[in-house]
Design a protein around this motif. Sequence first.
Motif, PDB file in Angstrom:
ATOM      1  N   MET A  36     -16.595  45.947 -14.216  1.00 25.23           N
ATOM      2  CA  MET A  36     -17.201  45.193 -13.117  1.00 25.23           C
ATOM      3  C   MET A  36     -18.167  44.135 -13.635  1.00 25.23           C
ATOM      4  O   MET A  36     -18.517  43.205 -12.929  1.00 25.23           O
ATOM      5  CB  MET A  36     -17.912  46.145 -12.150  1.00 25.23           C
ATOM      6  N   GLU A  37     -18.602  44.292 -14.898  1.00 30.16           N
ATOM      7  CA  GLU A  37     -19.573  43.375 -15.493  1.00 30.16           C
ATOM      8  C   GLU A  37     -18.953  42.423 -16.514  1.00 30.16           C
ATOM      9  O   GLU A  37     -19.418  41.309 -16.694  1.00 30.16           O
ATOM     10  CB  GLU A  37     -20.695  44.178 -16.170  1.00 30.16           C
ATOM     11  N   GLN A  38     -17.902  42.893 -17.212  1.00 27.83           N
ATOM     12  CA  GLN A  38     -17.267  42.084 -18.255  1.00 27.83           C
ATOM     13  C   GLN A  38     -15.838  42.563 -18.459  1.00 27.83           C
ATOM     14  O   GLN A  38     -15.505  43.682 -18.089  1.00 27.83           O
ATOM     15  CB  GLN A  38     -18.030  42.190 -19.574  1.00 27.83           C
ATOM     16  N   ALA A  39     -15.003  41.721 -19.040  1.00 27.12           N
ATOM     17  CA  ALA A  39     -13.610  42.091 -19.285  1.00 27.12           C
ATOM     18  C   ALA A  39     -13.558  43.203 -20.327  1.00 27.12           C
ATOM     19  O   ALA A  39     -14.156  43.089 -21.398  1.00 27.12           O
ATOM     20  CB  ALA A  39     -12.822  40.883 -19.759  1.00 27.12           C
ATOM     21  N   VAL A  40     -12.851  44.294 -19.994  1.00 23.09           N
ATOM     22  CA  VAL A  40     -12.700  45.426 -20.910  1.00 23.09           C
ATOM     23  C   VAL A  40     -11.274  45.954 -20.837  1.00 23.09           C
ATOM     24  O   VAL A  40     -10.563  45.751 -19.853  1.00 23.09           O
ATOM     25  CB  VAL A  40     -13.698  46.570 -20.596  1.00 23.09           C
ATOM     26  N   GLY A  41     -10.897  46.637 -21.893  1.00 25.74           N
ATOM     27  CA  GLY A  41      -9.586  47.258 -21.949  1.00 25.74           C
ATOM     28  C   GLY A  41      -8.618  46.408 -22.737  1.00 25.74           C
ATOM     29  O   GLY A  41      -8.599  45.193 -22.611  1.00 25.74           O
ATOM     30  N   ASP A  42      -7.838  47.074 -23.562  1.00 25.43           N
ATOM     31  CA  ASP A  42      -6.797  46.372 -24.302  1.00 25.43           C
ATOM     32  C   ASP A  42      -5.527  47.213 -24.341  1.00 25.43           C
ATOM     33  O   ASP A  42      -4.646  46.980 -25.144  1.00 25.43           O
ATOM     34  CB  ASP A  42      -7.261  46.000 -25.718  1.00 25.43           C
ATOM     35  N   GLY A  43      -5.429  48.154 -23.454  1.00 22.95           N
ATOM     36  CA  GLY A  43      -4.264  49.018 -23.381  1.00 22.95           C
ATOM     37  C   GLY A  43      -3.535  48.846 -22.069  1.00 22.95           C
ATOM     38  O   GLY A  43      -3.384  47.729 -21.572  1.00 22.95           O
ATOM     39  N   ASP A  44      -3.134  49.957 -21.494  1.00 26.04           N
ATOM     40  CA  ASP A  44      -2.360  49.941 -20.251  1.00 26.04           C
ATOM     41  C   ASP A  44      -3.178  49.528 -19.036  1.00 26.04           C
ATOM     42  O   ASP A  44      -2.621  49.040 -18.052  1.00 26.04           O
ATOM     43  CB  ASP A  44      -1.754  51.320 -19.988  1.00 26.04           C
ATOM     44  N   VAL A  45      -4.492  49.767 -19.079  1.00 29.30           N
ATOM     45  CA  VAL A  45      -5.361  49.402 -17.957  1.00 29.30           C
ATOM     46  C   VAL A  45      -6.460  48.483 -18.468  1.00 29.30           C
ATOM     47  O   VAL A  45      -7.125  48.776 -19.453  1.00 29.30           O
ATOM     48  CB  VAL A  45      -5.981  50.656 -17.298  1.00 29.30           C
ATOM     49  N   ARG A  46      -6.619  47.366 -17.761  1.00 30.02           N
ATOM     50  CA  ARG A  46      -7.649  46.384 -18.115  1.00 30.02           C
ATOM     51  C   ARG A  46      -8.416  46.040 -16.845  1.00 30.02           C
ATOM     52  O   ARG A  46      -7.829  45.942 -15.773  1.00 30.02           O
ATOM     53  CB  ARG A  46      -7.018  45.138 -18.721  1.00 30.02           C
ATOM     54  N   VAL A  47      -9.726  45.836 -16.995  1.00 25.28           N
ATOM     55  CA  VAL A  47     -10.588  45.584 -15.835  1.00 25.28           C
ATOM     56  C   VAL A  47     -11.503  44.419 -16.167  1.00 25.28           C
ATOM     57  O   VAL A  47     -12.012  44.313 -17.279  1.00 25.28           O
ATOM     58  CB  VAL A  47     -11.424  46.848 -15.490  1.00 25.28           C
ATOM     59  N   ARG A  48     -11.715  43.555 -15.155  1.00 28.00           N
ATOM     60  CA  ARG A  48     -12.620  42.421 -15.367  1.00 28.00           C
ATOM     61  C   ARG A  48     -13.182  41.963 -14.018  1.00 28.00           C
ATOM     62  O   ARG A  48     -12.548  42.115 -12.981  1.00 28.00           O
ATOM     63  CB  ARG A  48     -11.909  41.280 -16.078  1.00 28.00           C
ATOM     64  N   PRO A  49     -14.387  41.371 -14.054  1.00 19.46           N
ATOM     65  CA  PRO A  49     -14.929  40.808 -12.820  1.00 19.46           C
ATOM     66  C   PRO A  49     -14.157  39.558 -12.420  1.00 19.46           C
ATOM     67  O   PRO A  49     -13.581  38.869 -13.264  1.00 19.46           O
ATOM     68  CB  PRO A  49     -16.379  40.471 -13.180  1.00 19.46           C
ATOM     69  N   TYR A  50     -14.157  39.286 -11.115  1.00 15.92           N
ATOM     70  CA  TYR A  50     -13.492  38.087 -10.606  1.00 15.92           C
ATOM     71  C   TYR A  50     -14.353  37.527  -9.488  1.00 15.92           C
ATOM     72  O   TYR A  50     -14.435  38.106  -8.404  1.00 15.92           O
ATOM     73  CB  TYR A  50     -12.095  38.427 -10.095  1.00 15.92           C
ATOM     74  N   GLY A  51     -15.012  36.439  -9.772  1.00 19.11           N
ATOM     75  CA  GLY A  51     -15.882  35.834  -8.766  1.00 19.11           C
ATOM     76  C   GLY A  51     -17.081  36.716  -8.475  1.00 19.11           C
ATOM     77  O   GLY A  51     -17.456  37.584  -9.257  1.00 19.11           O
ATOM     78  N   PHE A  52     -17.649  36.493  -7.319  1.00 22.82           N
ATOM     79  CA  PHE A  52     -18.885  37.187  -6.935  1.00 22.82           C
ATOM     80  C   PHE A  52     -18.650  38.613  -6.465  1.00 22.82           C
ATOM     81  O   PHE A  52     -19.441  39.502  -6.758  1.00 22.82           O
ATOM     82  CB  PHE A  52     -19.598  36.377  -5.844  1.00 22.82           C
ATOM     83  N   ASP A  53     -17.554  38.853  -5.759  1.00 25.12           N
ATOM     84  CA  ASP A  53     -17.425  40.153  -5.093  1.00 25.12           C
ATOM     85  C   ASP A  53     -16.107  40.876  -5.328  1.00 25.12           C
ATOM     86  O   ASP A  53     -15.758  41.790  -4.611  1.00 25.12           O
ATOM     87  CB  ASP A  53     -17.636  39.988  -3.592  1.00 25.12           C
ATOM     88  N   ARG A  54     -15.370  40.482  -6.354  1.00 22.94           N
ATOM     89  CA  ARG A  54     -14.081  41.128  -6.630  1.00 22.94           C
ATOM     90  C   ARG A  54     -14.026  41.595  -8.081  1.00 22.94           C
ATOM     91  O   ARG A  54     -14.659  41.027  -8.966  1.00 22.94           O
ATOM     92  CB  ARG A  54     -12.909  40.168  -6.393  1.00 22.94           C
ATOM     93  N   THR A  55     -13.227  42.620  -8.288  1.00 21.73           N
ATOM     94  CA  THR A  55     -12.926  43.112  -9.628  1.00 21.73           C
ATOM     95  C   THR A  55     -11.412  43.163  -9.748  1.00 21.73           C
ATOM     96  O   THR A  55     -10.719  43.588  -8.825  1.00 21.73           O
ATOM     97  CB  THR A  55     -13.537  44.504  -9.854  1.00 21.73           C
ATOM     98  N   VAL A  56     -10.903  42.716 -10.880  1.00 23.54           N
ATOM     99  CA  VAL A  56      -9.465  42.736 -11.148  1.00 23.54           C
ATOM    100  C   VAL A  56      -9.152  43.967 -11.989  1.00 23.54           C
ATOM    101  O   VAL A  56      -9.827  44.246 -12.983  1.00 23.54           O
ATOM    102  CB  VAL A  56      -9.033  41.464 -11.908  1.00 23.54           C
ATOM    103  N   VAL A  57      -8.120  44.696 -11.571  1.00 19.44           N
ATOM    104  CA  VAL A  57      -7.612  45.816 -12.359  1.00 19.44           C
ATOM    105  C   VAL A  57      -6.145  45.508 -12.659  1.00 19.44           C
ATOM    106  O   VAL A  57      -5.367  45.249 -11.738  1.00 19.44           O
ATOM    107  CB  VAL A  57      -7.749  47.161 -11.616  1.00 19.44           C
ATOM    108  N   GLU A  58      -5.814  45.491 -13.938  1.00 21.02           N
ATOM    109  CA  GLU A  58      -4.441  45.220 -14.373  1.00 21.02           C
ATOM    110  C   GLU A  58      -3.832  46.517 -14.892  1.00 21.02           C
ATOM    111  O   GLU A  58      -4.444  47.225 -15.683  1.00 21.02           O
ATOM    112  CB  GLU A  58      -4.417  44.204 -15.518  1.00 21.02           C
ATOM    113  N   PHE A  59      -2.611  46.781 -14.458  1.00 20.91           N
ATOM    114  CA  PHE A  59      -1.871  47.956 -14.905  1.00 20.91           C
ATOM    115  C   PHE A  59      -0.635  47.465 -15.652  1.00 20.91           C
ATOM    116  O   PHE A  59       0.225  46.809 -15.071  1.00 20.91           O
ATOM    117  CB  PHE A  59      -1.461  48.814 -13.711  1.00 20.91           C
ATOM    118  N   HIS A  60      -0.551  47.766 -16.944  1.00 23.29           N
ATOM    119  CA  HIS A  60       0.540  47.312 -17.791  1.00 23.29           C
ATOM    120  C   HIS A  60       1.484  48.474 -18.080  1.00 23.29           C
ATOM    121  O   HIS A  60       1.047  49.521 -18.547  1.00 23.29           O
ATOM    122  CB  HIS A  60       0.003  46.739 -19.107  1.00 23.29           C
TER     123      HIS A  60
END
Length: 138
Positions: free
Chosen positions: A65-89
């Motif tokens: 929620m604060e910075q881009a993290v993850g380098d595996g199957d799940v990655r999470v990063r903030p997006y704008g003011f009120d969203r968080t991106v979760v990527e599932f690979h």
Amino acid sequence: MSNSIEQAVEARLVAAAPRMQSIPATLHYDRGDPFAVRMSFPAPATLEGIEVYWTFARELLAQGMEQAVGDGDVRVRPYGFDRTVVEFHAPEGTAIVHIRTGELRRFLHRSLTLVPVGDEHLHVDLDQDLADLMRDAC
């Protein structure tokens, strides 16, 4: 006090189309697996037509929620003011969802009332986990 929590969240699926489709998702936390968070998507929201679960570190969600993290199957990063991106690979492809950061913060706060950060080890039964591993190996 309950041993687990669940919280429904609205996830917006990022697709090739300009409008993001809203899909239901549920976050799960169980003190029996204190380091992990599970996110589930109902069958109608998946390509396979079956309910899909992704399990990943609670810390990954908190840091993402604060910075881009993850380098595996799940990655999470903030997006704008009120969203968080979760990527599932997965081998089949990548799913990218946007979730309101406030919903994630509420969920994490609730999980911390069950097991505070740093106390996770107090809720792990290593003897039972080892017995389960050994049983599965036979």
